[in-house]
Design a protein around this motif. Sequence first.
Motif, PDB file in Angstrom:
ATOM      1  N   UNK A   1       0.815  -1.208   0.000  1.00  0.00           N
ATOM      2  CA  UNK A   1       0.000   0.000   0.000  1.00  0.00           C
ATOM      3  C   UNK A   1       0.856   1.268   0.000  1.00  0.00           C
ATOM      4  N   UNK A   2       2.019   1.203   0.630  1.00  0.00           N
ATOM      5  CA  UNK A   2       2.867   2.380   0.736  1.00  0.00           C
ATOM      6  C   UNK A   2       3.852   2.540  -0.411  1.00  0.00           C
ATOM      7  N   UNK A   3       4.209   1.468  -1.077  1.00  0.00           N
ATOM      8  CA  UNK A   3       5.171   1.574  -2.177  1.00  0.00           C
ATOM      9  C   UNK A   3       4.705   2.515  -3.293  1.00  0.00           C
ATOM     10  N   UNK A   4       3.439   2.470  -3.738  1.00  0.00           N
ATOM     11  CA  UNK A   4       3.014   3.424  -4.779  1.00  0.00           C
ATOM     12  C   UNK A   4       3.092   4.887  -4.335  1.00  0.00           C
ATOM     13  N   UNK A   5       2.988   5.140  -3.054  1.00  0.00           N
ATOM     14  CA  UNK A   5       3.110   6.509  -2.551  1.00  0.00           C
ATOM     15  C   UNK A   5       4.554   6.968  -2.646  1.00  0.00           C
ATOM     16  N   UNK A   6       5.480   6.091  -2.282  1.00  0.00           N
ATOM     17  CA  UNK A   6       6.903   6.449  -2.305  1.00  0.00           C
ATOM     18  C   UNK A   6       7.489   6.423  -3.708  1.00  0.00           C
ATOM     19  N   UNK A   7       7.019   5.490  -4.536  1.00  0.00           N
ATOM     20  CA  UNK A   7       7.548   5.330  -5.891  1.00  0.00           C
ATOM     21  C   UNK A   7       6.375   5.288  -6.881  1.00  0.00           C
ATOM     22  N   UNK A   8       5.864   6.457  -7.252  1.00  0.00           N
ATOM     23  CA  UNK A   8       4.681   6.466  -8.140  1.00  0.00           C
ATOM     24  C   UNK A   8       5.029   5.980  -9.543  1.00  0.00           C
TER      25      UNK A   8
END
Length: 144
Positions: free
Chosen positions: A4-11
């Motif tokens: 869930x957090x990876x797309x926020x950090x690496x769009x």
Amino acid sequence: MLKLFLPILFPSWRFFSGIGPSPRIYYSFLENETDEPTQWFEFRPKPLSIPLGERLFRFLHNPKWNEKLYINTCAERLFEGYSEMCEQEIMRRILAAVHANEIQTNLNDRYLVYRISAVMREGEQVNEQTTFVAMPILIKGTDA
């Protein structure tokens, strides 16, 4: 949870279908409303280099860059078709820069005009074409 957090950090940037023209905004001052501009200046050009400390600070807080992105979005909308709101918003931002002394004027400068150019890369060549010219506006605070 990490998924869930990876797309926020690496769009993902796959939503761009292609690279379109890039807007450049130039302004000029006129003595009279009917005069033709003789010299154009780029509004808030990118600096050639930024010291490391300032770059790190800008990574966390950069309101001027955010404003430039907003102005460029207004200019891109004018590429697609006329929008009175976008035209006025760009003029308002340039006038604010004049009144804040970010842009210096001469005593004879009574009117402000701006134009938008589309910068496009075709192979190795970079082309620039004027796509919009705003109506001159009286700079407030000048004697009429």
